[in-house]
Enzyme design. Structure first.
Site, PDB file in Angstrom:
ATOM      1  N   TYR A  79      39.931 -25.752  46.558  1.00 21.22           N
ATOM      2  CA  TYR A  79      39.180 -24.954  46.048  1.00 21.22           C
ATOM      3  C   TYR A  79      37.921 -24.973  46.116  1.00 21.22           C
ATOM      4  CZ  TYR A  79      38.835 -21.790  42.216  1.00 21.22           C
ATOM      5  OH  TYR A  79      38.719 -20.733  41.415  1.00 21.22           O
TER       6      TYR A  79
ATOM      7  N   ASP B 258      51.417  -8.078  43.206  1.00 18.73           N
ATOM      8  CA  ASP B 258      51.031  -9.709  43.201  1.00 18.73           C
ATOM      9  C   ASP B 258      52.466  -9.930  43.525  1.00 18.73           C
ATOM     10  OD1 ASP B 258      49.951 -10.573  40.345  1.00 18.73           O
ATOM     11  OD2 ASP B 258      52.291 -11.427  40.696  1.00 18.73           O
TER      12      ASP B 258
ATOM     13  N   VAL C 238      49.879 -13.189  48.705  1.00 16.43           N
ATOM     14  CA  VAL C 238      49.102 -12.748  49.549  1.00 16.43           C
ATOM     15  C   VAL C 238      48.944 -14.130  50.900  1.00 16.43           C
ATOM     16  CG1 VAL C 238      47.635 -11.222  48.457  1.00 16.43           C
ATOM     17  CG2 VAL C 238      47.516 -14.178  48.449  1.00 16.43           C
TER      18      VAL C 238
ATOM     19  N   ASN D 223      42.296 -10.192  44.528  1.00 16.91           N
ATOM     20  CA  ASN D 223      41.747 -10.799  42.862  1.00 16.91           C
ATOM     21  C   ASN D 223      42.708 -11.975  43.142  1.00 16.91           C
ATOM     22  OD1 ASN D 223      40.966 -11.429  39.950  1.00 16.91           O
ATOM     23  ND2 ASN D 223      43.651 -10.565  40.324  1.00 16.91           N
TER      24      ASN D 223
ATOM     25  N   LYS E 240      36.992 -21.221  47.881  1.00 15.97           N
ATOM     26  CA  LYS E 240      36.086 -19.909  46.957  1.00 15.97           C
ATOM     27  C   LYS E 240      34.145 -20.190  48.104  1.00 15.97           C
ATOM     28  CE  LYS E 240      38.875 -18.690  44.021  1.00 15.97           C
ATOM     29  NZ  LYS E 240      39.580 -17.122  44.399  1.00 15.97           N
TER      30      LYS E 240
END
Length: 252
Positions: free
Chosen positions: A155, A36, A63, A89, A159
């Site tokens: 977004y 994280d 990330v 995730n 995705k």
């Protein structure tokens, strides 16, 4: 235990769905690399896992940075000798900004975290999986990756790209015993809303136009059980699939 002695990397494990997945994986016997961007949060998750008798290590990683992803996987190899499962995730929202208003800065930030980071993590583990002739990749997508207006332009595009990447990898690497699937959650009670700042009024109105049809919001633990299924032998013949988990929202 469904994941006994498996080594799993979970990104965005400091809270929400990532935390729930990391905790459940450890309970089911996995050795977890919990990653994280927030050091305090992810260490608290690791402490919780260890207190319950599980095995876990914390890795601070953004990330969006390739070096952090490289280090994340290298730590897994150093600590536990291999990687068996990768759960991508980590992700952020995009302030519901529509295409006419999206800036290059916003677009690149969302893509770097939601899509490029996913690709880089997968790229890093694929040689490990190919050598082992086995491996599982689980990408946390969104119903925003299946439909056109559950968020802003960046977004939504990010995705959709993750889902396309999931299917591409699933087919092209199946012969190596590698499986790649995605989860498409609907409304889930997490803190991803904290990544929303000054939402675009027009974009938010459009994205929320179907919210009234949402029967309920889910819990992170409900998504974690799907990640457990996809990470375990129970789903050995499941590959290239996107599991929608939205309580029936998109069934209307």
């Amino acid at each position: 235990m469904k994941l006994k002695d498996k080594v799993a990397i979970v990104t965005g494990a400091g809270s929400g769905m990532g935390k729930a997945i990391a905790v459940l994986y450890a309970k089911e016997g996995a050795k977890v690399i919990a990653s994280d961007i927030n050091r305090e949060n992810v260490q608290a998750v690791v402490d919780e896992i260890k207190a319950a008798g599980g095995q876990a290590s914390a890795v601070v990683a953004n990330v969006a940075k390739e070096a952090d992803i490289e280090n994340m996987v290298d730590v897994a190899l150093k600590e536990y000798g291999t990687v068996d499962i990768l759960v991508n995730n980590a992700g952020i929202m995009d302030n519901f900004v529509p295409a006419a208003n999206v800036t290059d800065e916003l677009w690149e930030r969302v893509m770097s975290i939601n899509t490029t980071g996913v690709m880089r993590a997968i790229r890093k583990v694929l040689p490990i999986f190919q050598e082992k002739q086995s491996g599982v990749i689980i990408n946390n997508a969104s119903i925003g990756g299946l439909y056109g207006s559950r968020a802003g332009a960046a977004y939504t595009a990010s995705k959709h790209a993750v889902i396309g990447l999931t299917k591409n990898i699933a087919f092209q690497y199946a012969e190596f015993g590698i499986r790649c699937n995605a989860i498409a959650p609907g409304g889930v009670e997490t803190n991803i809303g904290s990544t929303i700042n000054n939402p675009d009024p027009f974009g938010m109105k459009k994205a929320m136009s179907g919210a009234e049809f949402n029967p309920k919001n889910g819990k992170p633990e409900e998504i974690a059980t799907i990640a457990l299924f996809l990470g375990s032998r129970d789903s050995d013949f499941v590959n290239g699939v996107v599991i929608t988990a939205d309580g029936g929202w998109t069934a209307y």
